[in-house]
Design an enzyme around this catalytic site. Structure first.
Site, PDB file in Angstrom:
ATOM      1  N   HIS A   1       0.847  -1.192   0.000  1.00 10.04           N
ATOM      2  CA  HIS A   1       0.000   0.000   0.000  1.00 10.04           C
ATOM      3  C   HIS A   1       0.880   1.238   0.000  1.00 10.04           C
ATOM      4  O   HIS A   1       1.924   1.260   0.629  1.00 10.04           O
ATOM      5  CB  HIS A   1      -0.923   0.013   1.229  1.00 10.04           C
ATOM      6  CG  HIS A   1      -2.068   0.964   1.081  1.00 10.04           C
ATOM      7  ND1 HIS A   1      -1.950   2.303   1.359  1.00 10.04           N
ATOM      8  CD2 HIS A   1      -3.339   0.775   0.654  1.00 10.04           C
ATOM      9  CE1 HIS A   1      -3.115   2.893   1.119  1.00 10.04           C
ATOM     10  NE2 HIS A   1      -3.973   1.988   0.692  1.00 10.04           N
TER      11      HIS A   1
ATOM     12  N   ASP B   1      -8.119  -3.561  -0.983  1.00 10.77           N
ATOM     13  CA  ASP B   1      -8.623  -3.780  -2.343  1.00 10.77           C
ATOM     14  C   ASP B   1      -8.612  -5.255  -2.722  1.00 10.77           C
ATOM     15  O   ASP B   1      -9.434  -5.707  -3.510  1.00 10.77           O
ATOM     16  CB  ASP B   1      -7.784  -3.000  -3.361  1.00 10.77           C
ATOM     17  CG  ASP B   1      -7.927  -1.517  -3.144  1.00 10.77           C
ATOM     18  OD1 ASP B   1      -9.062  -1.063  -3.029  1.00 10.77           O
ATOM     19  OD2 ASP B   1      -6.895  -0.828  -3.055  1.00 10.77           O
TER      20      ASP B   1
END
Ligand code: ACO
Length: 433
Positions: free
Chosen positions: A311, A368
């Protein structure tokens, strides 16, 4: 908001030293206030992508990527995901406080009163090609709301008028989104059913059809409610900044939200979960050899990366991924779906969580990754994933827009350093070589 002043920063330019105020936020984040820098010194700062630039002070969301902290209005995401609901979190973000029971009941009923969209707007859907990406459709239709409620174009709005617009956009967005989906598969649209709560209503409009009964699975509704909570705000990212930037010109809320939706569309922002499923599809079509693709991801001479791992902001763990992994496991168990793609996802997750390459680099599956899996298990098509993200992010965008208006922030107007040609004279076309 607590803003503490501390010793000013000093900067020396062309032999002159200037003092610049330092602003300290609630959580001790520090900023050098350069608002007067150009007036005082003639210099501007250069920060492509604004990675070191605070565009505003904000009391909406606190995020610490190193520590894995995400809080809305001071409340940890973990507590909100466990105990709250998406509409309560929406109220919290938009109004800055947790609602009383009476306030929440009123908020829910105000929203459910506005779930219908104008019948004339139905015709828009007929005009879009059936293969249109739903994000393009949703953003256009949301922007079109401003043509049906032109009073929202006033630059001076009462708080009651702002509230009405907030209720309308929160209420109509799920209808607009679900209709975009129905249109894309050639099915009749389903009108909202206001005896359902917010999330149930969305599922109903997405998956019910006039020819059979549709029963809402509480495990599905619960997982979706959690996902929306987890996506509800993420401070000054690309789409939130876009909403504030567009709104700063005094464009109406519908136009600002439509702009945020478009900003979210890009694969570097909201499109990541779509890329996760596309990667899983690719691995599946290649024979489903997970180890081969893990090795490719580790190979420095290979540009392949595992989508949904790592991330940009959370460097140790993503607090949202922890919560959603649990909801994801529950959902898959409950639905008992057998899907090769989901099997590949589970294998990838297992490998990456124990392989030293990923462990050492803290490349855990991000939100996600799990949201992609959950949406797929729910039967939501890949192209709708970004729309789901936008639905979740809606209260955050509204909160950011409202705060920008309340703060009386000036129009966004960055500067540049011009590096093009110097002054030159126009050359008549016949004389050019
Ligand atoms: N697969 C394999 N290796 C990876 C991955 C990955 N997904 N992500 C990072 N690495 C490796 C890098 O090769 C690098 O290795 P090295 O130290 O040996 O050179 C190391 O991990 C650090 O990588 P960076 O690129 O420096 O990490 P950064 O924090 O800049 O990148 C990013 C974060 C862009 C999210 C990256 O992890 C990535 O590309 N992930 C896949 C795409 C994805 O899921 N994006 C959505 C994330 S959500 C969001 O960021 C808003």
């Amino acid at each position: 908001m607590s803003e503490k002043e501390q010793q000013p920063a000093q900067i020396t330019l062309d032999g002159t030293t200037y003092s610049l105020p330092v602003i300290v936020g609630t959580e001790n984040e520090k900023a050098i206030d350069i608002t007067k820098l150009r007036d005082q010194t003639g210099y501007i700062t250069l920060d492509s992508g604004y990675k070191n630039t605070g565009a505003t002070t904000s009391a909406v969301t606190f995020l610490d990527g190193e520590e894995g902290i995400l809080r809305y209005r001071g409340y940890p995401i973990e507590q909100l995901a466990e105990k709250s609901t998406f509409t309560e979190v929406s109220y919290l973000l938009v109004y800055g406080k947790l609602p009383t029971k009476t306030e929440l009941d009123k908020f829910n009923s105000d929203i459910s009163r506005h779930t219908l969209v104008h019948e004339d707007m139905k015709r828009f859907y007929e005009a879009y090609p059936s293969k249109a990406h739903p994000m393009g459709v949703v953003a256009s239709v949301v922007c079109s709301l401003s043509t049906f409620y032109p009073e929202n174009n006033k630059t001076k709005r009462t708080s009651a008028e702002i509230d009405l617009t907030v209720h309308r956009v929160l209420a109509k967005f799920p209808t607009i989104a679900a209709w975009a989906y129905k249109n894309s598969i050639g099915h009749p649209i389903m009108y909202p059913k206001n005896s359902h709560n917010y999330v149930e209503n969305f599922l109903y409009m997405m998956f019910a059809n006039p020819s059979e009964e549709y029963e809402i699975d509480p495990v599905v509704a619960n997982a979706l409610d959690k996902l929306l909570i987890l996506h509800a705000d993420h401070e000054q990212n690309c789409s939130a900044s876009t909403v504030r930037m567009v709104g700063s010109s005094k464009a109406n809320l519908y136009a600002s939200i439509a702009a945020g939706t478009i900003a979210l569309w890009g694969p570097l922002h909201g499109g990541a979960n779509q890329e996760v499923i596309e990667m899983l599809d690719m691995i599946h079509e290649d024979g489903g050899n997970v180890d081969k693709w893990v090795e490719k991801a580790k190979d420095k001479n290979d540009s392949f990366r595992l989508m949904g791992f790592g991330h940009r902001v959370y460097k140790n763990f993503d607090p949202r991924a922890k919560i959603i992994k649990q909801a994801c496991d529950q959902l898959l168990n409950k639905l008992g779906v057998h899907d090769d793609i989901l099997e590949i996802a589970k294998k990838l997750e297992e490998v990456a969580l124990r392989d030293p390459y990923f462990v050492e680099r803290k490349l855990y599956p991000n939100v996600d990754f799990y949201s992609g899996i959950i949406y797929r298990a729910m039967g939501i098509p890949t192209e709708m994933f970004t729309v789901m993200f936008a639905l979740g992010r809606l209260p955050g965008w509204i909160a950011q827009w409202k705060e920008m208006i309340a703060n009386g922030e000036p129009i966004g107007r960055p500067r540049q350093i011009y590096v093009g040609e110097g002054l030159r004279d126009y050359v008549n076309i016949g004389d050019r070589v």
